[in-house]
Design a protein around this motif. Structure first.
Motif, PDB file in Angstrom:
ATOM      1  N   GLU A   1       6.464   4.055  -7.631  1.00 28.44           N
ATOM      2  CA  GLU A   1       6.467   2.497  -7.072  1.00 28.44           C
ATOM      3  C   GLU A   1       5.675   2.080  -7.561  1.00 28.44           C
ATOM      4  O   GLU A   1       5.530   0.835  -7.088  1.00 28.44           O
ATOM      5  N   GLY A   2       4.809   2.127  -8.839  1.00 28.11           N
ATOM      6  CA  GLY A   2       5.219   0.700 -10.039  1.00 28.11           C
ATOM      7  C   GLY A   2       3.506   0.763  -9.365  1.00 28.11           C
ATOM      8  O   GLY A   2       3.369  -0.652  -9.590  1.00 28.11           O
ATOM      9  N   VAL A   3       2.469   1.786  -9.306  1.00 30.94           N
ATOM     10  CA  VAL A   3       1.170   1.234  -8.748  1.00 30.94           C
ATOM     11  C   VAL A   3       0.496   0.593  -9.861  1.00 30.94           C
ATOM     12  O   VAL A   3       0.477   0.545 -10.813  1.00 30.94           O
ATOM     13  N   THR A   4      -0.418  -0.396  -9.288  1.00 31.84           N
ATOM     14  CA  THR A   4      -1.403  -0.958  -9.762  1.00 31.84           C
ATOM     15  C   THR A   4      -2.493  -1.663 -10.300  1.00 31.84           C
ATOM     16  O   THR A   4      -3.755  -1.798 -11.032  1.00 31.84           O
TER      17      THR A   4
ATOM     18  N   SER B   1       1.164  14.244  -6.712  1.00 30.75           N
ATOM     19  CA  SER B   1       1.524  13.448  -5.714  1.00 30.75           C
ATOM     20  C   SER B   1       0.638  12.248  -6.392  1.00 30.75           C
ATOM     21  O   SER B   1       2.068  10.918  -6.555  1.00 30.75           O
ATOM     22  N   ALA B   2      -0.150  12.076  -6.779  1.00 32.35           N
ATOM     23  CA  ALA B   2      -1.194  11.031  -7.398  1.00 32.35           C
ATOM     24  C   ALA B   2       0.093  10.244  -8.521  1.00 32.35           C
ATOM     25  O   ALA B   2       0.151   8.839  -8.320  1.00 32.35           O
ATOM     26  N   LEU B   3      -0.026  10.566  -9.560  1.00 32.56           N
ATOM     27  CA  LEU B   3       0.928  10.197 -10.868  1.00 32.56           C
ATOM     28  C   LEU B   3       2.215  10.251 -10.553  1.00 32.56           C
ATOM     29  O   LEU B   3       2.366   9.213 -10.764  1.00 32.56           O
ATOM     30  N   ARG B   4       2.817  10.721  -9.533  1.00 30.15           N
ATOM     31  CA  ARG B   4       3.935  11.339  -9.032  1.00 30.15           C
ATOM     32  C   ARG B   4       4.629   9.433  -8.545  1.00 30.15           C
ATOM     33  O   ARG B   4       5.177   9.110  -8.384  1.00 30.15           O
ATOM     34  N   ALA B   5       3.202   8.951  -7.740  1.00 28.37           N
ATOM     35  CA  ALA B   5       3.558   7.933  -7.004  1.00 28.37           C
ATOM     36  C   ALA B   5       3.737   6.564  -7.865  1.00 28.37           C
ATOM     37  O   ALA B   5       4.020   5.809  -7.749  1.00 28.37           O
TER      38      ALA B   5
ATOM     39  N   ALA C   1     -14.389  12.274 -10.218  1.00 31.08           N
ATOM     40  CA  ALA C   1     -13.233  13.588 -10.539  1.00 31.08           C
ATOM     41  C   ALA C   1     -12.171  13.304  -9.989  1.00 31.08           C
ATOM     42  O   ALA C   1     -11.063  14.194 -10.746  1.00 31.08           O
ATOM     43  N   HIS C   2     -11.272  12.532  -9.198  1.00 27.72           N
ATOM     44  CA  HIS C   2     -10.176  11.694  -9.220  1.00 27.72           C
ATOM     45  C   HIS C   2      -9.610  11.258 -10.771  1.00 27.72           C
ATOM     46  O   HIS C   2      -8.667  11.696 -10.887  1.00 27.72           O
TER      47      HIS C   2
ATOM     48  N   LEU D   1       1.194  -0.919  -0.067  1.00 29.01           N
ATOM     49  CA  LEU D   1       0.045  -0.507  -0.003  1.00 29.01           C
ATOM     50  C   LEU D   1       0.839   1.531  -0.040  1.00 29.01           C
ATOM     51  O   LEU D   1       1.897   1.467   0.993  1.00 29.01           O
ATOM     52  N   VAL D   2       0.520   2.324  -0.921  1.00 30.07           N
ATOM     53  CA  VAL D   2       1.180   3.753  -1.296  1.00 30.07           C
ATOM     54  C   VAL D   2      -0.003   4.439  -0.635  1.00 30.07           C
ATOM     55  O   VAL D   2      -0.714   4.939  -2.030  1.00 30.07           O
ATOM     56  N   LEU D   3       0.863   4.948   0.305  1.00 29.40           N
ATOM     57  CA  LEU D   3      -0.314   5.813   0.921  1.00 29.40           C
ATOM     58  C   LEU D   3       0.673   7.227   0.544  1.00 29.40           C
ATOM     59  O   LEU D   3       0.454   8.154   0.653  1.00 29.40           O
ATOM     60  N   LEU D   4      -1.063   7.743   0.557  1.00 26.45           N
ATOM     61  CA  LEU D   4      -1.324   9.841   0.209  1.00 26.45           C
ATOM     62  C   LEU D   4      -2.274  10.297   1.073  1.00 26.45           C
ATOM     63  O   LEU D   4      -2.930   9.719   1.543  1.00 26.45           O
TER      64      LEU D   4
END
Length: 526
Positions: free
Chosen positions: A258-261, A250-254, A268-269, A240-243
């Motif tokens: 971090e290779g979010v899957t 910040s979301a796109l950077r994560a 809206a998000h 889990l990568v927490l924001l």
């Protein structure tokens, strides 16, 4: 029960810790924890609860943001047999006082605020109003002497801690979800160990969550959907990568770093993520997007499929544990939230009598299929909510929707958000979706404004797309072939941002305040 199915959430987490102790589980700006480190931190916090005089079954209000400590605190409460009460860490003193009083809380786990002069002001206010409440501060810094400090480094707690003792049973309450209050007074909905230990791992299996998955946790852990998605990811063995605060960058950077899957969020998000997506971002790791809290128009669905290259699941429900979901591409593209089991959902009119197929009314869920339980104020007991007027066997959601001939459910927004223009009812969501298709519009929200002639007018609040300055005449012309004349905006307010809640819903009180303060272009009636 399946012999391999853990009977409680505490058992399910313990099994995950044992399976992969060396694998990374939680990532936030200040910490990176393996499953083994998470287990050790949770057991230590449970020992602190025992030392502090908190008993199994006691309620612990958790006012901590999206950081590793929040998930450790959940695990500690469950392994100890205490009840985790999920509260927004930005809650005011009055709000936290009401939550603590309603649940008969024994303790408040508190993240100090950003107030440099007095970061413990809110906790002090709650403690004054709730005598005997213990405060555990999530900090490594100085704090009031009568608070107990806890941090993941282990500083501030007694050296010799008692054993937490026996854990919970399947019938014991695990969590109290505090509603956002959009339907009136916030409610305290109870989730039980046995039920959640079946549902959340079941969600993980349905979505194919596994050890190789990386989940972006950007929706608040204090909200039922955010908590459910995070725990499903964790019980599936993922990272889990927490924001703590969502922003597209910040979301796109994560996602890139971090290779979010697995991504989740409201329309809206995803709209904001796609709007900011550039060549510097790598999103090829994303395999699944999970949408909630609103309707996904076909254009947005196609953009998620094409630009993220991800499958899309739509989930609709509430913290009362009612809901419907679908991964079927045809259902998703039609704008449906899925096909509920026959008899589990019905659509009713104002008199709560069932409506024919295709007619729009209030969405109601069968209590026989979806039992709804609330925390009873005062004595700390759990009991069903008081019986409602006819018929008592249904839970009325407050949402507008309809069912089609194939049993698909479609959501049309909240009943209370409807605009009444001269007796004609207008769904703000329908107008918002039409606005979002306009190239001059980056984001939009619609509300009704008081009018002495027609009762309410349609006010379009718009964040312009880069390089554009929409006008009321231009917006009306663009929507004239899409919406009936009475649905066309009669006011236009341009805003730098559309105020939204942490889960992506339009924050109507803030929006009304913003509209009052901003210049508004109005239609001149002949």
């Amino acid at each position: 029960m399946d012999a391999d199915q853990p009977p409680t959430l505490a058992d399910a987490l313990a099994a995950a810790w044992r399976r992969r102790p060396g694998r990374e589980a939680l990532v936030c700006p200040d910490h990176r924890l393996t499953y083994g480190a998470m287990a050790r931190a949770a057991h230590r916090l449970a020992g602190i609860y025992a030392w502090y005089g908190i008993a199994p079954g006691d309620r612990i209000v958790c006012a901590v943001g999206n950081r590793c400590e929040h998930l450790v605190a959940m695990a500690a409460a469950w392994s100890y047999g205490a009840v985790h009460v999920a509260a927004d860490h930005r809650s005011t003193g009055s709000e936290l006082t009401a939550i603590a009083a309603k649940t008969g809380a024994a303790a408040l786990l508190y993240e100090p605020s950003g107030d440099r002069q007095n970061p413990f002001r809110t906790a002090a206010e709650v403690r004054r109003r709730v005598p005997g409440l213990r405060v555990v501060a999530v900090t490594e810094h100085l704090m009031p002497n009568d608070y107990l400090r806890w941090s993941l480094t282990g500083d501030g707690a007694p050296a010799d801690l008692p054993s937490p003792g026996v854990g919970p049973a399947p019938a014991d309450p695990a969590v109290v979800f505090i509603s956002s209050g959009t339907t009136g007074t916030p409610k305290a909905t109870v989730g039980f160990h046995g039920n959640l230990a079946r549902r959340w791992p079941g969600l993980a299996r349905w979505q194919g969550f596994g050890p190789e998955d990386v989940h972006l946790v950007q929706l608040p852990l204090s909200h039922g959907f955010g908590m459910m998605m995070a725990l499903a990811g964790l019980l599936g063995g993922g990272r889990l990568v927490l924001l703590d605060h969502f922003s597209p960058e910040s979301a796109l950077r994560a996602v890139t770093d971090e290779g979010v899957t697995v991504l989740n969020g409201a329309p809206a998000h995803f709209t904001m993520l796609l709007d900011r997506l550039g060549e510097r971002h790598r999103v090829d790791s994303v395999r699944l997007a999970v949408g909630t809290a609103g309707r996904f128009p076909p254009g947005l669905v196609n953009a998620v499929w094409e630009r993220f290259g991800a499958d899309l699941t739509i989930m609709y429900g509430s913290s009362e544990a009612v809901g419907v979901a679908t991964s079927d591409p045809e259902d998703v593209l039609r704008g449906s939230v899925g096909r509920p089991e026959p008899g589990s959902v019905t659509i009713v009119g104002p008199d709560r009598a069932p409506l024919p197929v295709g007619e729009v009314g209030e969405v109601a869920f069968s209590r026989g299929v979806f039992p709804v339980r609330y925390w009873t104020e005062g004595d700390g007991a759990v009991a069903p909510r008081q019986p409602e007027p006819r018929p008592a066997e249904w839970y009325y959601s407050g949402d507008l929707g309809h069912l089609d001939e194939q049993g698909r459910l479609y959501i049309h927004g909240r009943i209370k958000h409807q605009i009444d223009r001269g007796g004609l009812k207008i769904d703000p969501t329908e107008v918002e979706l039409a606005l979002l298709r306009c190239p001059e519009v980056a984001d939009a929200a619609v509300l009704g404004r008081p009018d002495p002639v027609v009762g309410e007018t349609v006010c379009a609040c718009v964040r312009p797309a880069d390089g554009h300055v929409p006008t009321l005449a231009g917006v009306r012309a663009a929507l004239a072939g899409v919406l009936a004349p009475f649905k066309l905006p009669e006011e236009l307010c341009l805003l730098d941002e559309i105020p939204r809640t942490a889960i992506g819903k339009v924050d109507l009180p803030w929006l009304r305040t913003a509209v009052e303060a901003a210049p508004t272009e109005r239609l001149v009636r002949g």
